[in-house]
Design an enzyme around this catalytic site. Sequence first.
Site, short mmCIF file in Angstrom:
data_model
loop_
_atom_site.label_atom_id
_atom_site.label_comp_id
_atom_site.label_asym_id
_atom_site.label_seq_id
_atom_site.Cartn_x
_atom_site.Cartn_y
_atom_site.Cartn_z
N LYS A 53 -47.64 33.31 8.54
CA LYS A 53 -48.50 33.77 9.41
C LYS A 53 -49.66 32.76 10.14
O LYS A 53 -50.49 33.24 10.56
CB LYS A 53 -49.67 34.99 8.84
CG LYS A 53 -48.92 36.09 8.17
CD LYS A 53 -47.60 36.68 9.15
CE LYS A 53 -47.99 37.36 10.50
NZ LYS A 53 -46.84 37.76 11.12
N ALA A 54 -48.80 31.81 10.35
CA ALA A 54 -49.56 30.69 11.20
C ALA A 54 -49.13 30.07 12.38
O ALA A 54 -49.27 29.24 12.97
CB ALA A 54 -49.82 29.50 10.01
N HIS A 115 -41.63 28.21 4.49
CA HIS A 115 -42.98 28.51 4.16
C HIS A 115 -43.24 27.79 2.93
O HIS A 115 -44.66 27.89 2.23
CB HIS A 115 -43.42 29.84 4.02
CG HIS A 115 -43.48 30.63 5.26
ND1 HIS A 115 -44.13 30.38 6.43
CD2 HIS A 115 -42.65 31.89 5.45
CE1 HIS A 115 -43.62 31.31 7.35
NE2 HIS A 115 -43.14 32.12 6.80
N GLN A 236 -45.69 33.30 25.97
CA GLN A 236 -46.98 34.01 25.84
C GLN A 236 -46.90 35.15 24.81
O GLN A 236 -45.93 35.92 24.63
CB GLN A 236 -47.52 34.57 27.20
CG GLN A 236 -47.65 33.29 28.09
CD GLN A 236 -48.85 32.41 27.39
OE1 GLN A 236 -49.65 32.51 26.98
NE2 GLN A 236 -48.24 30.96 27.49
#
Length: 301
Positions: A53-54, A115, A236
């Site tokens: 989640k980075a 991860h 975006q």
Amino acid sequence: MEISDFSSMKLNSRPELIDFEGISMIHYFTDNWEKVKNFQARPDDILIATYPKAGTTWVSYILDLLYFGNESPERQTSQPIYMRVPFLEACFEGIPFGTELADNLPTSPRLIKTHLPVQLVPKSFWEQNSKVVYVARNAKDNAVSYFHFDRMNMGQPEPGDWNTFLQKFMEGRNVFGPWYDHVNGYWKKKQTYSNILYMFYEDMVENTGREVERLCSFLGLSTSAAERERITKGVQFDAMKQNKMTNYSTIPVMDFKISPFMRKGKVGDWRNHFTVAQNEQFDEVYKQKMKNTTVKFRTEL
């Protein structure tokens, strides 16, 4: 391989945390360990490494567009990002394992995501001098995002309520181990291994175009300003959140009614979750855990 292959992903129940090589893990990321450990990297591989989640999917998508956006545009509409950029250590029943997907990638360079903390990355990546793009996100926002991810993803351990989750986060009892060791491990590695680009999620939010330029420069890519601008627009947050190929909506073990895979993509959302007491405790723990490192984070823009 069709998208529908992932619809056969099977989970019987939420996994329990296990201790693996000194960190907390779940069996979905360790069951295929021999193959992960002995994975054969290539010199032109690009490894995208982050704590969960980075900004993994964000950087994966940027790199995929930089390398293949022009030469095979059909990839963008026919293949979800997790097929284009395999998750190396993942091994879920009913779908091909990450190592197999990576081995069968038809593209060059291969874009591969992990991860794993730095000490568990297959050593062939270092031996082959592969390029590594690491993305770090400030601990407070990372914790909030990880909490919502665990709530909606049946492939993750039960998170409990926010306070319970936050205590576990501070103790490092999360899948892939402590955030502190993860961000520091890659930061340290950067001192001895020149082929790491260490990026910050906050910098990407602040000025995506500038960070796309940094990526191009690190990877030795010559792209036109117009091309970089087109990519910057396409990646975006809101565009990616609506895009079925990047928002993980095709994965059955994620419950979007609880929370979307891509939730807010903001810096500073932690303020909507941390109480004053939690924030004070977190700052205290943070100071201890991060006292021997030079890496600095911004918790708001």
